[in-house]
Design a protein around this motif. Structure first.
Motif, PDB file in Angstrom:
ATOM      1  N   ILE A 423      11.785 -12.404   0.501  1.00 22.40           N
ATOM      2  CA  ILE A 423      13.362 -12.471   0.140  1.00 22.40           C
ATOM      3  C   ILE A 423      13.788 -11.251  -0.444  1.00 22.40           C
ATOM      4  N   ASP A 424      12.954 -10.209  -0.866  1.00 18.46           N
ATOM      5  CA  ASP A 424      13.299  -8.892  -1.270  1.00 18.46           C
ATOM      6  C   ASP A 424      12.947  -7.891  -0.476  1.00 18.46           C
ATOM      7  N   GLY A 425      12.844  -6.521  -0.809  1.00 19.64           N
ATOM      8  CA  GLY A 425      12.613  -5.433  -0.089  1.00 19.64           C
ATOM      9  C   GLY A 425      11.120  -5.146   0.148  1.00 19.64           C
ATOM     10  N   ASN A 426      10.790  -4.019   0.933  1.00 21.66           N
ATOM     11  CA  ASN A 426       9.527  -3.689   1.212  1.00 21.66           C
ATOM     12  C   ASN A 426       9.648  -2.276   0.560  1.00 21.66           C
ATOM     13  N   LEU A 427       8.205  -1.535   0.534  1.00 18.81           N
ATOM     14  CA  LEU A 427       7.922  -0.281   0.573  1.00 18.81           C
ATOM     15  C   LEU A 427       7.136  -0.085   1.552  1.00 18.81           C
ATOM     16  N   PHE A 428       7.397   0.991   2.270  1.00 19.48           N
ATOM     17  CA  PHE A 428       6.620   1.148   3.537  1.00 19.48           C
ATOM     18  C   PHE A 428       5.758   2.799   3.378  1.00 19.48           C
ATOM     19  N   ILE A 429       4.481   2.606   3.842  1.00 25.64           N
ATOM     20  CA  ILE A 429       3.715   3.778   3.696  1.00 25.64           C
ATOM     21  C   ILE A 429       2.951   3.926   5.230  1.00 25.64           C
ATOM     22  N   ASP A 430       3.688   5.183   5.644  1.00 25.38           N
ATOM     23  CA  ASP A 430       3.450   5.595   7.176  1.00 25.38           C
ATOM     24  C   ASP A 430       2.402   6.808   7.470  1.00 25.38           C
ATOM     25  N   GLU A 431       1.748   7.245   6.361  1.00 18.45           N
ATOM     26  CA  GLU A 431       0.830   8.333   6.467  1.00 18.45           C
ATOM     27  C   GLU A 431      -0.353   8.041   5.323  1.00 18.45           C
ATOM     28  N   GLY A 432      -1.604   8.101   5.956  1.00 17.85           N
ATOM     29  CA  GLY A 432      -2.834   7.958   5.142  1.00 17.85           C
ATOM     30  C   GLY A 432      -3.032   6.486   4.713  1.00 17.85           C
ATOM     31  N   PHE A 433      -2.521   5.608   5.644  1.00 14.13           N
ATOM     32  CA  PHE A 433      -2.690   4.126   5.081  1.00 14.13           C
ATOM     33  C   PHE A 433      -3.940   3.456   5.677  1.00 14.13           C
ATOM     34  N   GLU A 434      -4.762   4.153   6.598  1.00 19.63           N
ATOM     35  CA  GLU A 434      -5.653   3.386   7.695  1.00 19.63           C
ATOM     36  C   GLU A 434      -6.764   2.712   6.849  1.00 19.63           C
ATOM     37  N   ASP A 435      -6.933   3.303   5.561  1.00 23.61           N
ATOM     38  CA  ASP A 435      -8.026   2.368   4.813  1.00 23.61           C
ATOM     39  C   ASP A 435      -7.437   1.511   4.133  1.00 23.61           C
ATOM     40  N   LEU A 436      -6.195   1.116   4.084  1.00 25.08           N
ATOM     41  CA  LEU A 436      -5.711  -0.149   3.217  1.00 25.08           C
ATOM     42  C   LEU A 436      -5.728  -1.326   4.034  1.00 25.08           C
ATOM     43  N   LYS A 437      -5.785  -2.640   3.318  1.00 26.63           N
ATOM     44  CA  LYS A 437      -5.896  -3.921   3.821  1.00 26.63           C
ATOM     45  C   LYS A 437      -5.016  -4.787   2.937  1.00 26.63           C
ATOM     46  N   PRO A 438      -4.678  -5.956   3.494  1.00 23.64           N
ATOM     47  CA  PRO A 438      -3.798  -6.733   2.920  1.00 23.64           C
ATOM     48  C   PRO A 438      -4.333  -7.354   1.426  1.00 23.64           C
ATOM     49  N   GLY A 439      -3.677  -7.287   0.381  1.00 20.47           N
ATOM     50  CA  GLY A 439      -4.098  -7.594  -0.876  1.00 20.47           C
ATOM     51  C   GLY A 439      -4.409  -6.495  -1.854  1.00 20.47           C
ATOM     52  N   ASP A 440      -4.703  -5.087  -1.134  1.00 22.31           N
ATOM     53  CA  ASP A 440      -5.054  -4.018  -2.062  1.00 22.31           C
ATOM     54  C   ASP A 440      -3.811  -3.982  -2.981  1.00 22.31           C
ATOM     55  N   ILE A 441      -4.088  -3.534  -4.305  1.00 20.11           N
ATOM     56  CA  ILE A 441      -3.057  -3.016  -5.077  1.00 20.11           C
ATOM     57  C   ILE A 441      -3.206  -1.441  -5.315  1.00 20.11           C
ATOM     58  N   VAL A 442      -2.213  -0.507  -5.013  1.00 23.98           N
ATOM     59  CA  VAL A 442      -2.224   0.783  -4.905  1.00 23.98           C
ATOM     60  C   VAL A 442      -1.327   1.397  -5.565  1.00 23.98           C
ATOM     61  N   THR A 443      -1.370   2.626  -6.029  1.00 20.51           N
ATOM     62  CA  THR A 443      -0.371   3.385  -6.578  1.00 20.51           C
ATOM     63  C   THR A 443       0.183   4.321  -5.675  1.00 20.51           C
ATOM     64  N   VAL A 444       1.721   4.535  -5.591  1.00 19.88           N
ATOM     65  CA  VAL A 444       2.415   5.341  -4.711  1.00 19.88           C
ATOM     66  C   VAL A 444       3.379   6.235  -5.202  1.00 19.88           C
ATOM     67  N   TRP A 455      10.313   4.051   0.956  1.00 18.91           N
ATOM     68  CA  TRP A 455       9.081   4.552   1.693  1.00 18.91           C
ATOM     69  C   TRP A 455       8.426   5.405   0.725  1.00 18.91           C
ATOM     70  N   GLY A 456       7.048   5.539   0.848  1.00 23.11           N
ATOM     71  CA  GLY A 456       6.212   6.423  -0.279  1.00 23.11           C
ATOM     72  C   GLY A 456       4.906   6.697   0.508  1.00 23.11           C
ATOM     73  N   ARG A 457       4.032   7.568  -0.620  1.00 26.30           N
ATOM     74  CA  ARG A 457       2.912   8.000   0.002  1.00 26.30           C
ATOM     75  C   ARG A 457       1.943   7.598  -1.078  1.00 26.30           C
ATOM     76  N   LEU A 458       0.681   7.518  -0.885  1.00 23.84           N
ATOM     77  CA  LEU A 458      -0.341   7.123  -1.632  1.00 23.84           C
ATOM     78  C   LEU A 458      -0.480   8.179  -2.919  1.00 23.84           C
ATOM     79  N   ALA A 459      -0.648   7.921  -4.068  1.00 23.39           N
ATOM     80  CA  ALA A 459      -0.472   9.143  -5.138  1.00 23.39           C
ATOM     81  C   ALA A 459      -2.050   9.647  -5.120  1.00 23.39           C
ATOM     82  N   ASP A 460      -2.165  10.664  -5.648  1.00 24.14           N
ATOM     83  CA  ASP A 460      -3.432  11.406  -5.760  1.00 24.14           C
ATOM     84  C   ASP A 460      -4.217  11.178  -6.589  1.00 24.14           C
TER      85      ASP A 460
END
Length: 460
Positions: A423-444, A455-460
């Motif tokens: 029902i709400d929006g999304n945040l998309f990661i289009d770089e460095g996402f290859e090791d992510l999987k559904p259910g992961d909680i990550v910082t961007v 749109w965002g990127r994984l935080a260092d």
């Protein structure tokens, strides 16, 4: 279309259970329409059937019978339900109907006389009896094992938890109390035990739902239940506090703005519950609200919103509204727009009023012409979109926690704490996402904002 879609939505879900039926095992398919509360009903039905030895088929043609869990809230939802029943009849032939539209069996059988059975909402035993009659069970206690979480129609990392049935409100545009009855709350320990098992099984987000979450426990006089060596009260504040201890995200839906809602805000500020409130305001003009038979306190609501934000600055407020309600004048509609300017809600949905069979609002005078309703909807959504775009722009450069919903070759689709599934929006990661999987909680880190998405990127 005989194959169920792989991406399940709470408002259009079809069972997809990753197992293979043993030889001779009876199989049942499920089409679930309507709201997340209906989806929970579907999960309960499938869990009971699975425990009795039935396999769950993701394909019409691979099932011995199909259950269609219907929605009957609006005329458009009724039409969709009838279409789904017709599709199931064409693809399979053996169809059992349940859910909200099941409260009008003659309406269903008048359109589809070949359905095998019709049962009403949350009539689990009647549904099981109908399935037994159409497709007799053939259980094998040594093979038919069921996971502790039961059958789920949502992705594995989030789950809806229904805390009550029915509603005590008498809004003139709504027939839910007629279909689902008055408020009936589950015991607090039963809700908490279910939530705890879900988290133990890997669920990362619990979405609390009901017809009126704020009223949870009123019918039980907020009685006490034994829990973890002590007692817990059947009250939404106590329930939310205990659920927050499980370590998962806890998101509250359908919260009416009663005074005691302010007691939930400190839990959000502490991080026990997500700073997110889904509140059905419906309108802002007192005369419109009075015709709806809803509390007419829009000005006080603005004060409450200000107090919530003062106590928890990160809180996200979502709501739904109706435009073109019978008797709505241009002045009343403008009041709603002005209220939106002041309230600055983060997430907004809007519906054009339509008659619902059995609703008292049908008999109100001065129904608004269709072209006026459309014009007001367009103007309302234009304002809501502008507010959303401005608020999301303020998040660029911020560091946020997100939960990953889906990963494909193009990127990861995630949600922030401000976003409920579907029902709400999304945040998309289009770089460095290859090791992510559904259910992961990550910082961007948020790099870009649109009208509804980030749109965002994984935080260092």
């Amino acid at each position: 279309m005989s194959q169920n879609p792989p991406n399940l939505r709470p408002d259009l879900a079809r069972a997809s259970v990753p197992d293979v039926a043993r030889p001779g095992q009876p199989t049942i398919g499920m089409v679930s329409l309507g709201c997340p509360k209906a989806l929970v009903d579907s999960e309960r039905i499938l869990t009971r059937l699975r425990a009795e030895g039935y396999a769950i088929s993701p394909d019409y043609k691979g099932a011995d019978a199909v259950i269609v869990n219907t929605c009957g809230f609006l005329d458009s939802a009724k039409a969709e339900s009838l279409d789904a029943i017709g599709e199931a009849l064409r693809e399979n032939g053996k169809v059992l109907v349940t859910g909200c539209l099941g409260a009008e069996p003659d309406y269903i059988t008048g359109a589809h006389p070949k359905v095998l059975a019709v049962t009403g909402p949350h009539q689990y035993e009647a549904v099981l009896d109908a399935v037994h009659k159409a497709v007799p069970p053939s259980p094998d206690p040594f093979i038919d094992l069921l996971p502790a979480t039961g059958v789920s129609l949502t992705p594995r990392h989030y789950s809806y938890v229904k805390i009550s049935e029915g509603c005590n409100h008498k809004c003139k545009f709504c027939i839910i109390p007629d279909m689902r009855g008055r408020l009936v709350s589950r015991p607090a320990h039963a809700v908490l035990r279910e939530a705890e098992k879900l988290v133990e099984a890997g669920v990362k987000e619990l979405l609390v739902i009901s017809q009126d979450t704020s009223a949870y426990g009123v019918d039980r006089k907020h009685d006490l239940s034994p829990w973890k060596g002590g007692e817990v009260r059947a009250h939404i504040t106590d329930l939310a506090r205990e659920m927050g201890k499980f370590g998962a995200w806890v998101r509250l839906h359908y919260v009416y703005p009663y005074p005691h809602v302010r007691d939930l805000i400190p839990l959000m500020a502490e991080g026990l519950v997500l700073p997110y409130l889904d509140i059905p305001f419906q309108h802002a003009h007192p005369d419109t609200l009075k015709r709806m038979a809803r509390p007419a306190a829009a000005a006080k609501t603005l004060d409450e919103i200000a107090a919530w934000r003062a106590a928890c600055p990160d809180i996200t407020l979502r709501s739904t509204f109706i435009v073109g309600y019978p008797g709505e004048t241009e002045e009343e509609f403008q009041t709603l727009l002005d209220w939106m300017d002041e309230a600055q809600l983060d997430r907004v949905g809007c519906f054009q009023y339509e008659n619902v069979a059995g609703a008292r609002s049908n008999d109100l005078p001065d129904h608004v012409p269709a072209e006026v309703k459309q014009d007001r909807w367009d103007r309302f959504m234009e304002k809501a979109q502008a507010i959303s775009e401005a608020k999301l722009a303020q998040k660029v450069g911020k560091v946020l926690d997100v939960i990953v919903d889906e990963v494909d070759e193009e990127g990861a689709t995630c949600r922030t704490k401000a976003d409920a599934p579907e029902i709400d929006g999304n945040l998309f990661i289009d770089e460095g996402f290859e090791d992510l999987k559904p259910g992961d909680i990550v910082t961007v880190v948020v790099d870009e904002a649109g009208e509804y998405d980030l749109w965002g990127r994984l935080a260092d």
